[in-house]
Design an enzyme around this catalytic site. Structure first.
Site, PDB file in Angstrom:
ATOM      1  N   HIS A 105      11.588 -12.305   0.211  1.00 20.17           N
ATOM      2  CA  HIS A 105      10.941 -13.470  -0.390  1.00 20.17           C
ATOM      3  C   HIS A 105      11.428 -13.700  -1.823  1.00 20.17           C
ATOM      4  O   HIS A 105      11.987 -14.754  -2.124  1.00 20.17           O
ATOM      5  CB  HIS A 105       9.420 -13.314  -0.357  1.00 20.17           C
ATOM      6  N   HIS A 124       4.261 -10.359  -4.130  1.00 18.87           N
ATOM      7  CA  HIS A 124       3.460 -11.390  -3.483  1.00 18.87           C
ATOM      8  C   HIS A 124       2.787 -10.860  -2.218  1.00 18.87           C
ATOM      9  O   HIS A 124       2.414 -11.634  -1.343  1.00 18.87           O
ATOM     10  CB  HIS A 124       4.319 -12.625  -3.181  1.00 18.87           C
TER      11      HIS A 124
END
Length: 176
Positions: A105, A124
């Site tokens: 990501h 995250h």
């Protein structure tokens, strides 16, 4: 009735000309893609990975990660012996897997959680299941974790010979 000043009037001939031009462009683009896919069996560009010795089966303990790097020193990863056969597993028990430890990501370093057999991202909160081929099961990531293609020789040496996904931050996994 008030007319929109940004409205453009297009006649039938002008509309048809634009439609034909767009269709011709799309056909040309499709022909280029078809030609590129035909050049390489299975489509896509050929990627040559180095055959790299990562460890020996005897170096691995069940559910304890062994830090490695593949396909080069700038690509941290991990080897895991899970103690039961798993997707993509190699070795006599088909329980050895390897993954990149950079989150696909945003590139945060992942850490292994032995209790859940998952790799976690502190950035995250993405979570990847190592028993299911690095499948992303939680968080912001939209791709699975890159898994190493591994082989084991007759002496128990574990070699990485490829990767199934693009490594984070790279336009290509091709070296050199």
């Amino acid at each position: 009735m008030k007319r929109c000043r940004l409205l453009v009037e297009v006649g039938r001939r002008q509309f048809l000309r634009g439609t034909v031009s767009t269709a011709a462009g799309a056909a040309a683009a499709a022909a280029v893609v078809q030609k590129a896919e035909a050049a390489v069996p299975g489509g896509g560009a050929p990627v040559r990975y180095p055959r790299t010795r990562l460890a020996n089966i005897d170096d691995l303990k069940v559910n304890v990660p062994l830090e490695v790097a593949y396909p080069d020193a700038d690509a941290p990863g991990v080897l895991l012996r899970l103690g039961q056969p798993v997707e993509g597993g190699v070795g006599p028990e088909r329980d050895i897997v390897g993954f990149s430890t950079i989150c696909p990501h945003k590139g945060f370093p992942l850490h292994y959680v032995a209790e859940t057999r998952t790799l976690h991202c502190p950035g995250h909160y993405s979570v990847f299941d190592v028993e299911k081929g690095g499948q992303q099961v939680w968080g912001h990531a939209t791709m699975n974790l890159p898994q190493y293609e591994l082989v084991v020789d007759e002496k128990g040496d574990i070699y990485a010979v490829g990767i199934d996904e693009l490594l984070y931050g790279r336009l290509s996994n091709v070296l050199g």
